[in-house]
Write a protein that holds these residues in place. Structure first.
Motif, PDB file in Angstrom:
ATOM      1  N   GLY A 189       0.807  -1.209   0.000  1.00 14.58           N
ATOM      2  CA  GLY A 189       0.000   0.000   0.000  1.00 14.58           C
ATOM      3  C   GLY A 189       0.837   1.254   0.000  1.00 14.58           C
ATOM      4  N   PHE A 190       0.222   2.355   0.374  1.00 16.48           N
ATOM      5  CA  PHE A 190       0.904   3.652   0.402  1.00 16.48           C
ATOM      6  C   PHE A 190       0.223   4.538   1.425  1.00 16.48           C
ATOM      7  CE2 PHE A 190      -2.738   4.536  -2.210  1.00 16.48           C
ATOM      8  CZ  PHE A 190      -3.069   5.859  -1.899  1.00 16.48           C
ATOM      9  N   ILE A 191       0.902   5.618   1.775  1.00 12.39           N
ATOM     10  CA  ILE A 191       0.307   6.678   2.580  1.00 12.39           C
ATOM     11  C   ILE A 191       0.860   7.999   2.071  1.00 12.39           C
ATOM     12  CG2 ILE A 191       2.084   6.483   4.382  1.00 12.39           C
ATOM     13  CD1 ILE A 191      -0.111   7.342   6.388  1.00 12.39           C
ATOM     14  N   SER A 192      -0.004   8.983   1.900  1.00 11.70           N
ATOM     15  CA  SER A 192       0.432  10.294   1.407  1.00 11.70           C
ATOM     16  C   SER A 192      -0.201  11.385   2.249  1.00 11.70           C
ATOM     17  CB  SER A 192       0.053  10.481  -0.065  1.00 11.70           C
ATOM     18  OG  SER A 192      -1.353  10.575  -0.226  1.00 11.70           O
ATOM     19  N   LEU A 193       0.509  12.494   2.344  1.00 11.40           N
ATOM     20  CA  LEU A 193       0.038  13.655   3.088  1.00 11.40           C
ATOM     21  C   LEU A 193       0.336  14.901   2.277  1.00 11.40           C
ATOM     22  CD1 LEU A 193      -1.161  14.783   5.763  1.00 11.40           C
ATOM     23  CD2 LEU A 193       1.211  14.998   6.583  1.00 11.40           C
ATOM     24  N   ALA A 194      -0.659  15.737   2.110  1.00  9.24           N
ATOM     25  CA  ALA A 194      -0.509  17.002   1.394  1.00  9.24           C
ATOM     26  C   ALA A 194      -1.010  18.129   2.283  1.00  9.24           C
ATOM     27  CB  ALA A 194      -1.284  16.978   0.080  1.00  9.24           C
ATOM     28  N   GLY A 195      -0.325  19.246   2.251  1.00 10.87           N
ATOM     29  CA  GLY A 195      -0.727  20.368   3.077  1.00 10.87           C
ATOM     30  C   GLY A 195      -0.428  21.694   2.428  1.00 10.87           C
ATOM     31  N   GLU A 196      -1.098  22.728   2.912  1.00 16.65           N
ATOM     32  CA  GLU A 196      -0.915  24.075   2.369  1.00 16.65           C
ATOM     33  C   GLU A 196      -1.165  25.104   3.455  1.00 16.65           C
ATOM     34  OE1 GLU A 196      -3.809  26.768  -0.191  1.00 16.65           O
ATOM     35  OE2 GLU A 196      -2.944  25.176  -1.441  1.00 16.65           O
TER      36      GLU A 196
ATOM     37  N   LEU B  97      -5.018  13.667   3.884  1.00 11.81           N
ATOM     38  CA  LEU B  97      -4.354  12.373   4.065  1.00 11.81           C
ATOM     39  C   LEU B  97      -5.027  11.354   3.158  1.00 11.81           C
ATOM     40  CD1 LEU B  97      -2.479  10.406   5.761  1.00 11.81           C
ATOM     41  CD2 LEU B  97      -4.504  10.009   7.180  1.00 11.81           C
ATOM     42  N   ASN B  98      -4.217  10.544   2.475  1.00 14.28           N
ATOM     43  CA  ASN B  98      -4.749   9.496   1.612  1.00 14.28           C
ATOM     44  C   ASN B  98      -3.904   8.251   1.810  1.00 14.28           C
ATOM     45  OD1 ASN B  98      -6.403   8.295  -0.321  1.00 14.28           O
ATOM     46  ND2 ASN B  98      -5.124   8.948  -2.031  1.00 14.28           N
ATOM     47  N   SER B  99      -4.550   7.088   1.967  1.00 12.31           N
ATOM     48  CA  SER B  99      -3.775   5.865   2.206  1.00 12.31           C
ATOM     49  C   SER B  99      -4.573   4.640   1.791  1.00 12.31           C
ATOM     50  CB  SER B  99      -3.400   5.746   3.688  1.00 12.31           C
ATOM     51  OG  SER B  99      -4.557   5.643   4.500  1.00 12.31           O
ATOM     52  N   GLU B 100      -3.822   3.577   1.461  1.00 15.73           N
ATOM     53  CA  GLU B 100      -4.393   2.275   1.146  1.00 15.73           C
ATOM     54  C   GLU B 100      -3.468   1.182   1.668  1.00 15.73           C
ATOM     55  OE1 GLU B 100      -5.234   1.659  -2.959  1.00 15.73           O
ATOM     56  OE2 GLU B 100      -6.612   3.371  -3.119  1.00 15.73           O
ATOM     57  N   LEU B 101      -4.064   0.051   2.047  1.00 13.71           N
ATOM     58  CA  LEU B 101      -3.296  -1.096   2.521  1.00 13.71           C
ATOM     59  C   LEU B 101      -4.000  -2.366   2.066  1.00 13.71           C
ATOM     60  CD1 LEU B 101      -0.907  -2.149   4.234  1.00 13.71           C
ATOM     61  CD2 LEU B 101      -2.492  -2.216   6.184  1.00 13.71           C
ATOM     62  N   GLU B 102      -3.272  -3.210   1.369  1.00 10.24           N
ATOM     63  CA  GLU B 102      -3.846  -4.463   0.881  1.00 10.24           C
ATOM     64  C   GLU B 102      -3.973  -5.441   2.042  1.00 10.24           C
ATOM     65  OE1 GLU B 102      -2.161  -7.898  -1.891  1.00 10.24           O
ATOM     66  OE2 GLU B 102      -2.507  -6.022  -3.006  1.00 10.24           O
ATOM     67  N   LEU B 103      -5.209  -5.888   2.332  1.00  7.97           N
ATOM     68  CA  LEU B 103      -5.462  -6.831   3.412  1.00  7.97           C
ATOM     69  C   LEU B 103      -5.344  -8.274   2.939  1.00  7.97           C
ATOM     70  CD1 LEU B 103      -8.584  -5.092   4.996  1.00  7.97           C
ATOM     71  CD2 LEU B 103      -6.188  -4.845   5.679  1.00  7.97           C
ATOM     72  N   ALA B 104      -5.671  -8.478   1.672  1.00  5.85           N
ATOM     73  CA  ALA B 104      -5.633  -9.798   1.049  1.00  5.85           C
ATOM     74  C   ALA B 104      -5.502  -9.550  -0.440  1.00  5.85           C
ATOM     75  CB  ALA B 104      -6.911 -10.586   1.375  1.00  5.85           C
ATOM     76  N   PRO B 105      -5.208 -10.592  -1.230  1.00  9.93           N
ATOM     77  CA  PRO B 105      -5.041 -10.377  -2.667  1.00  9.93           C
ATOM     78  C   PRO B 105      -6.211  -9.674  -3.328  1.00  9.93           C
ATOM     79  CG  PRO B 105      -4.261 -12.556  -2.065  1.00  9.93           C
ATOM     80  CD  PRO B 105      -4.891 -11.975  -0.830  1.00  9.93           C
ATOM     81  N   ASN B 106      -7.427  -9.819  -2.791  1.00 14.88           N
ATOM     82  CA  ASN B 106      -8.602  -9.218  -3.417  1.00 14.88           C
ATOM     83  C   ASN B 106      -9.345  -8.257  -2.488  1.00 14.88           C
ATOM     84  OD1 ASN B 106      -8.311 -10.638  -5.886  1.00 14.88           O
ATOM     85  ND2 ASN B 106      -9.174 -12.459  -4.910  1.00 14.88           N
ATOM     86  N   ALA B 107      -8.646  -7.707  -1.489  1.00 12.81           N
ATOM     87  CA  ALA B 107      -9.301  -6.796  -0.544  1.00 12.81           C
ATOM     88  C   ALA B 107      -8.325  -5.699  -0.133  1.00 12.81           C
ATOM     89  CB  ALA B 107      -9.796  -7.547   0.682  1.00 12.81           C
ATOM     90  N   THR B 108      -8.773  -4.453  -0.199  1.00 10.71           N
ATOM     91  CA  THR B 108      -7.938  -3.298   0.119  1.00 10.71           C
ATOM     92  C   THR B 108      -8.640  -2.410   1.137  1.00 10.71           C
ATOM     93  OG1 THR B 108      -6.935  -3.301  -2.079  1.00 10.71           O
ATOM     94  CG2 THR B 108      -6.767  -1.273  -0.802  1.00 10.71           C
ATOM     95  N   PHE B 109      -7.925  -2.081   2.193  1.00 11.60           N
ATOM     96  CA  PHE B 109      -8.398  -1.122   3.196  1.00 11.60           C
ATOM     97  C   PHE B 109      -7.938   0.270   2.774  1.00 11.60           C
ATOM     98  CE2 PHE B 109      -7.168   1.499   6.825  1.00 11.60           C
ATOM     99  CZ  PHE B 109      -8.352   1.580   7.528  1.00 11.60           C
ATOM    100  N   TYR B 110      -8.816   1.282   2.899  1.00 19.51           N
ATOM    101  CA  TYR B 110      -8.422   2.646   2.571  1.00 19.51           C
ATOM    102  C   TYR B 110      -8.881   3.612   3.650  1.00 19.51           C
ATOM    103  CZ  TYR B 110     -13.199   2.900   0.651  1.00 19.51           C
ATOM    104  OH  TYR B 110     -14.567   2.841   0.472  1.00 19.51           O
ATOM    105  N   LEU B 111      -8.128   4.673   3.776  1.00 20.32           N
ATOM    106  CA  LEU B 111      -8.419   5.726   4.752  1.00 20.32           C
ATOM    107  C   LEU B 111      -7.959   7.053   4.147  1.00 20.32           C
ATOM    108  CD1 LEU B 111      -9.023   6.857   7.657  1.00 20.32           C
ATOM    109  CD2 LEU B 111      -6.651   6.315   8.213  1.00 20.32           C
ATOM    110  N   PHE B 112      -8.848   8.036   4.121  1.00 20.38           N
ATOM    111  CA  PHE B 112      -8.446   9.374   3.689  1.00 20.38           C
ATOM    112  C   PHE B 112      -9.277  10.409   4.442  1.00 20.38           C
ATOM    113  CE2 PHE B 112     -11.633   7.950   0.618  1.00 20.38           C
ATOM    114  CZ  PHE B 112     -12.513   9.022   0.541  1.00 20.38           C
TER     115      PHE B 112
END
Length: 902
Positions: free
Chosen positions: A207-214, A266-281
Motif C-alpha cells: 500500500g501507500f500513505i500520502s500527506l498534502a498540506g498548504e 491524508l490518503n492511504s491504502e493497505l492491501e489486506l488480502a489479494p482481493n481486498a484493500t483497506f483505505y483511509l483518507f
C-alpha cells in the motif's frame, strides 16, 4: 463548459506526460463501469488534471475551479456578512446545494453556513447550504472530474446540476511549492504567501500513505474610495479626522478580506488480502478572515450627487446610534405622572460619540474549521463481483465574532466586541456499493450495480453573548418632562429628539437591539436539529452492440422529516462512425431540505435610507416564522435532459457538444420580508429581538426554474517549434428562468438576477506549449454581459397597476413595477505564465492572472445609486459592483512560484 482534456490538464510543469491528460483517461464519475473514458462516456464528463489545478495562483479552490470551468460561477463577496467566509458557488446557474461534491468518490460534507445574506453576492445560491471546497488544497488533487449531468439516481440528494469529484494523489515521492504574489494596484495590495507540500511513501508492497498540506496568508485589497459622508466629516471636524476608521484610507473597505489558514489531506491504502484493500483518507482545515462592514456615520451631512439625469442634494444620515442621546434618568419609583419603565428627558444623557467620536466600522471575523474522515474496504472476487463498504464522519464549524462595534440598546454598558456563537454541521455516511458482470450475449457484459446508503445530518447553533442578540434597557424609551416637583408630563412631539408622526403626544425613542452589524444566536434558537435518511439504488449498463451502449439507474430514499422519493435515469451512446458518436441522458432528481435550512436563525443588519434595520431569518418551526405564515419545507424535484455528440476526426482533435435542459420544481428560497410593528411585538414578545421597524423572513418552497444551455469543448494537440502544443477552446451558453413563483418569495429583482447575474455566454481558450525545460501557458477568457438587479436596480416601467398604486422609481417590492438591473459589459481576461525547469527537479514559474488589469464596468449613476461629486462613488464608497461579477474587482495579479519535486 471548460474541460481538462489534453490541453486543459497540462499545466506549467515541464514533466507533465501525455498520459496524465489524455482525453481517453478513465473516468469513475457517472458510471459504475471501469472501462469508460471522457470521450466514450454516455454522460458528459470533464477531467481536469493536477497540473492545471496547481497552475492557478489562487489559494481558494473556489477560485481555482472558477478560472477553469466556464459554467462554474462564484462571486468575490466583498461585504456580505458570513457569506464572505463561506462563498457559495453556482454550476449551470443552479445553487450550491444542487452540486454534489465528492472526495475519491465519497460524499463531501456540507458547510456550516446557510446562505441567508440578501445581495448580488448570493443571488444564485440564496438560501442554499452547499459544500465548502475551499478546504481542499490543490496540491493534494490528482484530478478533478466534473460530471455535467444530473446524477441523483446514482449518488443521492443534491446532484441536480452536476457532480464534482476530487481524486486524491497516490503517487510516491516528495514535492514542495512556494508562491508569492500581489495585485498591481493600490500600491501592490493583496500580497499573498503560499507554501504547500506533498509526500507519498510506500507501505512495503501492500500500500501507500500520502500527506498534502498548504498554508496561505493573503492581505486584503481595497477597490473603493472614501465615503462622501467621511469626506464631509473630515472637512467639518478636522481635529477628529484622524479618528475616522482606517484613517487615512477609506472608512469602509470594498475588496477581498485579509485571511490566513492551513489545510491538509491524508490518503492511504493497505492491501489486506489479494482481493481486498483497506483505505483511509481525510481532510483537515482551518481558516480565519477579517471583514470590513459598513461605516456608521456619527453626524448627518449633505452632498451634491448625480442620479443619471439631474444633480440633487443627498442627505447622508447619521447612524441611528448617534441620532439622539440615551436618557439615563429613570422615572421616580411610584410616581403617578411618570410611570415605571419611563425616562426623564433631562441633561443626564449618554452619547455613543464617547465610544466613537468619528463613527465606526465594525470588523466581522469568521473562523472556519473543517474535518472529514473516510474509512472503507473494497475488493473483488473471481466471479467479477466487486464491493465497496465505507463510512465517513464529518464536521464543519463557523465561529463568528465582531469588534469595533456596539450594542445600541445597552447604552453606556454596551460591549464593543461580541461573540455570536458557532454554527456546526455534522454528518455521518455509511455506504455499500456493489457490481456484478452479467454476460447475456451482448457486445460486453452488462454491469449490474446496486447499493445502500445511510446518512445522518446534524445542524447546531451555539449561544452568543447576551448583548449580541438581546434588546437592552434603552431599546425603547418613553420620555417625560418634569414640569414641577414630582409632576411630569409626556414629552410633546415637538420636543422629541427624533421626528414623530403628527398628533403624537408621547415621545418614544428607540435604539436597535443586538449588536450593530449582526446578531448572535439567542437561547431560544440555540441547539441541535437532525435528519436521518436511508436509500437504495440499482443500475444496469453495458454495450448492447459494438456501437451502441446504454444504462439505466433507479434510486429510492426515505427521509424522517418529509417522507420518501424515487428517482431514475437513463443514458445512451451510439457510434455513427469511428469518428462520430451521439449521446443522450434523461433523469429525475431531488434535493432534500437540510436541517440547517429547516432550523437556521440569523439576525443581520441592513440600512434603508440610512436607518439601521434588523432582519431576522427564523426556522420554519419557530413561533415567529409561523406567526407570519411559514409551513413545513419539502424537497426540490428536478427533471434533466441532455443530448450531444463527440467528434474525433483525427487522433489529435476532439470536439464535444452537449445541450441540456434542467427543470427544478418547488425550489427552496427565502420568503419576502415581513415588517415588524409595535402591535406584532405585543402579540409575540419574542419579536423584540428584531425590534419595531425590523423585518422577518423564513425558508419556503416558492418557485420553479428552467435552465437551458449548451457546452462545446474542442481540444487539439500538435507540435510547434520543436515542442508540444496543446489547445482547448471551451464555450458555455447557460440561461435560467423562473417559470412559476410565489410573489411573496421571489421579487422583481430576483427574477432578473437568476437569469442574468452569471454571464449567459462564457468562453475559454487555453494553450500549453512545452519544449525541454520550458513551458508556456496562455488562457484567454471571455465573460459575456451580466446584470445585478438586486444591488443596482432600475425601474423601467409598469404593467397595469391596481387602482391607486404607482411605484416610486426605487420601489423594488410593488408587483406592478418592471425592473431591470445595470448591464455590465463583456470583458476579455488574459492569464499567462512561463516556467523553466533546472537541475531536473526545480521549476520556476512567473506569471500573471488578468495580465492587462481589466476591471468590470463601474457602477452607473441612477436614482437608486446616485454618484456623489466629492468622491465619484455611490454613498457607500464603492465604484465597482460589490459582487465582483464573474472575475472580481481586484484587477491584475502577478506571482512567482518555485517548485521542487523528487
Amino acid at each position: 463548459m471548460a474541460s481538462a482534456d489534453v490541453a486543459m490538464a497540462q499545466g506549467a510543469d515541464a514533466d507533465t506526460t501525455a498520459e496524465e491528460a489524455a482525453p481517453g483517461s478513465i473516468v469513475v464519475l457517472g458510471t459504475r463501469r471501469t472501462d469508460r473514458s471522457a470521450t466514450d462516456s454516455a454522460s458528459p464528463v470533464d477531467v481536469i488534471g493536477a497540473a492545471e489545478l496547481q497552475q492557478q495562483p489562487a489559494a481558494n479552490m473556489l477560485d481555482v475551479v472558477k478560472n477553469i470551468v466556464p459554467s462554474f460561477f462564484v462571486p468575490q463577496n466583498t461585504i456580505s456578512d458570513a457569506s464572505t467566509f463561506v462563498r457559495a458557488p453556482s454550476l449551470r446557474g443552479l445553487p450550491a446545494d444542487n452540486i454534489l461534491v465528492m472526495l475519491n468518490g465519497k460524499r463531501f460534507n456540507r458547510s456550516a453556513l446557510v446562505q441567508v445574506y440578501t445581495g448580488g453576492d448570493t443571488a444564485l445560491s440564496f438560501g442554499s447550504q452547499g459544500a465548502d471546497i475551499s478546504s481542499i488544497p490543490s496540491i493534494a488533487v490528482s484530478n478533478l472530474q466534473v460530471l455535467r449531468d444530473g446524477a441523483t439516481a446514482q449518488y443521492g440528494s443534491d446532484a441536480i446540476g452536476g457532480v464534482l469529484n476530487y481524486g486524491l494523489r497516490d503517487d510516491i515521492g516528495f514535492e514542495a511549492q512556494g508562491l508569492y504574489g500581489q495585485n498591481y494596484d493600490n500600491g501592490g495590495d493583496g500580497e499573498t504567501w503560499q507554501v504547500s507540500g506533498y509526500g507519498g511513501v510506500r507501505l512495503g508492497d501492500a500500500g501507500f500513505i500520502s500527506l498534502a498540506g498548504e498554508y496561505s496568508d493573503t492581505n486584503g485589497t481595497s477597490r473603493g474610495v472614501q465615503r462622501p459622508s467621511a469626506v464631509n466629516f473630515a472637512n467639518q471636524f478636522p481635529d477628529l479626522a484622524d479618528q475616522l476608521p482606517n484613517f487615512p484610507g477609506p472608512v469602509q473597505i470594498w475588496g477581498t478580506s485579509p485571511s490566513h489558514g492551513w489545510k491538509f489531506i491524508l490518503n492511504s491504502e493497505l492491501e489486506l488480502a489479494p482481493n481486498a484493500t483497506f483505505y483511509l483518507f481525510g481532510n483537515l482545515a482551518r481558516s480565519k478572515a477579517d471583514q470590513s462592514f459598513n461605516y456608521r456615520e456619527a453626524v448627518t451631512t449633505t452632498a451634491t450627487r448625480f442620479d443619471g439625469t439631474n444633480n440633487t442634494t443627498g442627505t447622508l444620515s447619521a447612524n441611528s446610534a448617534f441620532r439622539h442621546p440615551i436618557f439615563l434618568t429613570t422615572c421616580p419609583t411610584g410616581n403617578a405622572t411618570c410611570p415605571a419603565g419611563g425616562f426623564v428627558r433631562d441633561t443626564n444623557v449618554f452619547n455613543f460619540t464617547d465610544f466613537y467620536p468619528a463613527g465606526f466600522t465594525p470588523r466581522f471575523v469568521g473562523v472556519t474549521k473543517q474535518a472529514i474522515g473516510v474509512v472503507g474496504v473494497r475488493g473483488d472476487m473471481d466471479s467479477g463481483f466487486t464491493y465497496d463498504v465505507s463510512g465517513s464522519l464529518a464536521r464543519q464549524s463557523l465561529n463568528l465574532s465582531m469588534y469595533n462595534s456596539l450594542a445600541p440598546s445597552y447604552g453606556p454598558d454596551s460591549q464593543t466586541e461580541f461573540e455570536f456563537g458557532t454554527l456546526i454541521q455534522r454528518e455521518i455516511n455509511l455506504n455499500l456499493d456493489m457490481t456484478y458482470p452479467l454476460d447475456v450475449g451482448f457486445a460486453s457484459p452488462l454491469t449490474l450495480s446496486g447499493g445502500a446508503e445511510f446518512r445522518r445530518e446534524e445542524y447546531e447553533a451555539t449561544e452568543g453573548d447576551p448583548q449580541s442578540y438581546g434588546a437592552g434597557p434603552y431599546a425603547v424609551q418613553q420620555l417625560f418632562d418634569r414640569v414641577s416637583d414630582g409632576v411630569y408630563t409626556p414629552t410633546s412631539a415637538a420636543d422629541c429628539p427624533v421626528a414623530q408622526a403628527a398628533g403624537v403626544t408621547t415621545c418614544t425613542v428607540t435604539m436597535p437591539p443586538a449588536a450593530s452589524g449582526y446578531g448572535g444566536t439567542s437561547p431560544t434558537f440555540a441547539g441541535k436539529s437532525s435528519e436521518k435518511s436511508y436509500g437504495f439504488y440499482v443500475g444496469l449498463e453495458g454495450d448492447i452492440t459494438e456501437r451502441f451502449s446504454m444504462g439505466v439507474a433507479g434510486r429510492y430514499e426515505h427521509y424522517e422529516n418529509f417522507g420518501s422519493t424515487t428517482v431514475g435515469k437513463v443514458n445512451a451512446r451510439l457510434e455513427l462512425s469511428d469518428s462520430l458518436a451521439i449521446r443522450a441522458t434523461a433523469g429525475t432528481g431531488f434535493h432534500a431540505p437540510s436541517p440547517g435550512q429547516n432550523n437556521v436563525q440569523v439576525l443581520t443588519t441592513t440600512f434603508i435610507q440610512g436607518n439601521q434595520v434588523q432582519v431576522g431569518t427564523y426556522p420554519v418551526t419557530s413561533d415567529i416564522a409561523q406567526y407570519f405564515g411559514a409551513t413545513t419545507l419539502g424537497p426540490e424535484e428536478s427533471t434533466n435532459f441532455g443530448a450531444g455528440f463527440v467528434l474525433e476526426p483525427t487522433n489529435n482533435l476532439t470536439v464535444t457538444v452537449d445541450a441540456y435542459s434542467i427543470k427544478v420544481r418547488d425550489r427552496i428560497g427565502i420568503s419576502q420580508t415581513f415588517n415588524v410593528t409595535a402591535d406584532d411585538i405585543v402579540a409575540l414578545p419574542s419579536l423584540a429581538g428584531v425590534g419595531e421597524g425590523g423585518s422577518v423572513q423564513y425558508f419556503t418552497n416558492g418557485f420553479d426554474t428552467r435552465t437551458r444551455g449548451v457546452d462545446v469543448v474542442a481540444t487539439y494537440r500538435t507540435g510547434l517549434a520543436d515542442g508540444d502544443l496543446n489547445m482547448t477552446l471551451a464555450y458555455n451558453y447557460n440561461k435560467s428562468k423562473v417559470t412559476d413563483f410565489d410573489d411573496g418569495v421571489i421579487g422583481a429583482t430576483q427574477l432578473i438576477d437568476i437569469k442574468y447575474l452569471a454571464p449567459n455566454h462564457r468562453a475559454t481558450f487555453a494553450a500549453n506549449w512545452s519544449s525541454g525545460p520550458w513551458a508556456i501557458n496562455l488562457r484567454e477568457s471571455y465573460f459575456g454581459t451580466w446584470r445585478d438587479s438586486n444591488d443596482y436596480p432600475l425601474r423601467v416601467g409598469n404593467i397595469t397597476c391596481p387602482s391607486g398604486v404607482s411605484p416610486a422609481p426605487d420601489d423594488r417590492t410593488t408587483p406592478c413595477a418592471i425592473f431591470d438591473g445595470q448591464h455590465f459589459g463583456a470583458k476579455f481576461i488574459t492569464d499567462l505564465d512561463v516556467s523553466y525547469t533546472f537541475a531536473e527537479k526545480y521549476t520556476l514559474t512567473v506569471g500573471a492572472n488578468n495580465l492587462f488589469n481589466t476591471y468590470p464596468d463601474k457602477i452607473a449613476a441612477t436614482i437608486n445609486n446616485p454618484i456623489y461629486d466629492s468622491t465619484g462613488s455611490i454613498s457607500n464608497g464603492s465604484i465597482y459592483p460589490r459582487p465582483g461579477g464573474p472575475f472580481g474587482i481586484n484587477g491584475g495579479f502577478w506571482y512567482a512560484r518555485i517548485r521542487v519535486k523528487y
